[in-house]
Design an enzyme around this catalytic site. Structure first.
Site, PDB file in Angstrom:
ATOM      1  CD  GLU A  27      -0.990   0.617   3.670  1.00 48.49           C
ATOM      2  OE1 GLU A  27      -1.357   1.805   3.592  1.00 48.49           O
ATOM      3  OE2 GLU A  27      -1.251  -0.132   4.624  1.00 48.49           O
ATOM      4  CE  LYS A  88      -5.894   6.663   5.237  1.00 51.06           C
ATOM      5  NZ  LYS A  88      -6.056   6.824   6.712  1.00 51.06           N
ATOM      6  CB  VAL A 108      -6.159  -1.995   3.703  1.00 51.28           C
ATOM      7  CG1 VAL A 108      -6.546  -3.460   3.506  1.00 51.28           C
ATOM      8  CG2 VAL A 108      -4.952  -1.897   4.628  1.00 51.28           C
ATOM      9  CG  ASP A 138     -16.226   5.266  11.747  1.00 54.90           C
ATOM     10  OD1 ASP A 138     -15.971   4.811  10.607  1.00 54.90           O
ATOM     11  OD2 ASP A 138     -15.625   6.231  12.233  1.00 54.90           O
ATOM     12  CB  SER A 140     -12.341   0.267   8.067  1.00 51.65           C
ATOM     13  OG  SER A 140     -11.465   0.281   6.955  1.00 51.65           O
ATOM     14  CB  ALA A 141     -13.994   1.036   2.848  1.00 51.45           C
ATOM     15  CG  ASP A 142      -9.183  -1.121   5.202  1.00 49.29           C
ATOM     16  OD1 ASP A 142      -9.317  -0.416   4.185  1.00 49.29           O
ATOM     17  OD2 ASP A 142      -8.301  -0.915   6.072  1.00 49.29           O
ATOM     18  CE  LYS A 159      -4.149   1.795  10.419  1.00 44.47           C
ATOM     19  NZ  LYS A 159      -4.706   0.935   9.355  1.00 44.47           N
TER      20      LYS A 159
END
Length: 310
Positions: A27, A88, A108, A138, A140-142, A159
């Site tokens: 990445e 980003k 990612v 909330d 993440s799109a990951d 994380k």
């Protein structure tokens, strides 16, 4: 228009894919948004060197001047590392960045999308995104990208600033298997322990490759997530880092920091509170993940005996 109008694969990567030589995607959001200069540039070069030492081709992915670039030159990596303001780029951002001829680092999710379009099957990163603490909406799109993109993704867990139990629950719901490398426990990014179990522990890269090929061979199109604990000599005690993270989260709430600004704020605050130890752990685990990803890419290449598409 098609993806071919925007996708540019560097010649070394194209040749490697055509010949069946293993390739590992990397990445670039960690370069543009994750680490300060010059640590970001140094890390990018070290990640690529680490993978090349295994006779595997590294493919750092980014968007440059409205093109999805798979494989960057040293000068292009340096340019990314010195960018002050850039986008980003996750899956949602490609259309905007490409149409506006922008440049930016891929997350990612963004890297997964681009790597799959290029025909790469293994990706090394630091920690994936997940469900945020105190904000279960909330997500993440990951996580969604992992559910629909058939790559092996090597990480040190999610994380640690995130809600790890909730993140694993979402991964289960989305059908993403989580494999622990030489560990039955899901790492907590900076720490080797989280108290959470993985779906399977594998001792060798070849075992992980067999799982991935069977997963995809069965017609399942999700990623296989490999959780690789950070090196013991750089890992931070779980209780110590958790206390620091909770302090950082409280400060973020008190300051009214929300949305996309939360993660970079928390990472910087944790680094301050650990006296730089968290950044050192971050750098060490990234290189560690690169080494494992290279071994997995070699094993997949040897077992499949077929060249990925280009």
């Amino acid at each position: 228009m098609s993806i071919n109008n925007f996708l540019e694969i560097a010649n070394p990567i194209r040749k490697a894919l055509f010949s069946g030589k293993p390739v590992v995607a990397l990445e670039s959001a960690v370069i543009t948004h994750g680490l300060p200069y010059p640590y970001n540039q140094q890390l990018a070069f070290e990640m690529e060197d680490t993978i090349r030492q295994h006779n595997v081709e590294p493919a750092t992915i980014a968007v440059l001047n409205g093109k999805i670039r798979v494989g960057l030159s040293p000068a292009e990596i340096e340019r990314l590392a010195k960018m002050k303001h850039c986008r980003k780029i996750s899956r949602r951002d490609f259309g905007i960045a490409l149409s506006q001829s922008e440049s930016g680092g891929t997350t990612v999710a963004g890297t997964l999308f681009a790597a799959h379009q290029a025909g790469i099957r293994v990706f090394a990163t630091g920690g994936i995104g997940g469900v945020h603490r105190n904000a279960p909406f909330d997500v993440s799109a990951d996580l969604h990208e992992l559910s629909r993109t058939p790559l092996v993704v090597v990480c040190a867990g999610a994380k640690a600033i995130l809600d790890l139990p909730a993140t694993l629950e979402v991964l289960e719901t989305l059908g993403v298997p989580v494999i622990g490398y030489q560990s039955e426990e899901f790492p907590a990014f900076y720490s080797r322990q989280s108290g959470l179990k993985v779906n399977l522990a594998c001792l060798h890269a070849s075992e992980i490759a067999r799982v991935a090929l069977a997963h995809w061979g069965a017609g399942i199109h999700s990623a296989v997530l490999v959780a690789n604990p950070p090196p013991a000599e750089h890992a931070l005690p779980a209780e110590e880092i958790e206390t620091i993270i909770q302090q950082a989260v409280r400060q973020a709430e008190q300051m009214g920091i929300h949305g996309a600004a939360v993660t970079p704020y928390l990472l910087e605050k944790v680094n301050q509170l650990t006296g730089g130890a968290s950044m050192q752990a971050n750098l060490a685990l990234l290189l560690n993940n690169g080494r494992l990803a290279a071994d997995i890419a070699i094993a997949i290449s040897e077992m499949s005996g077929a060249s990925p598409r280009v």
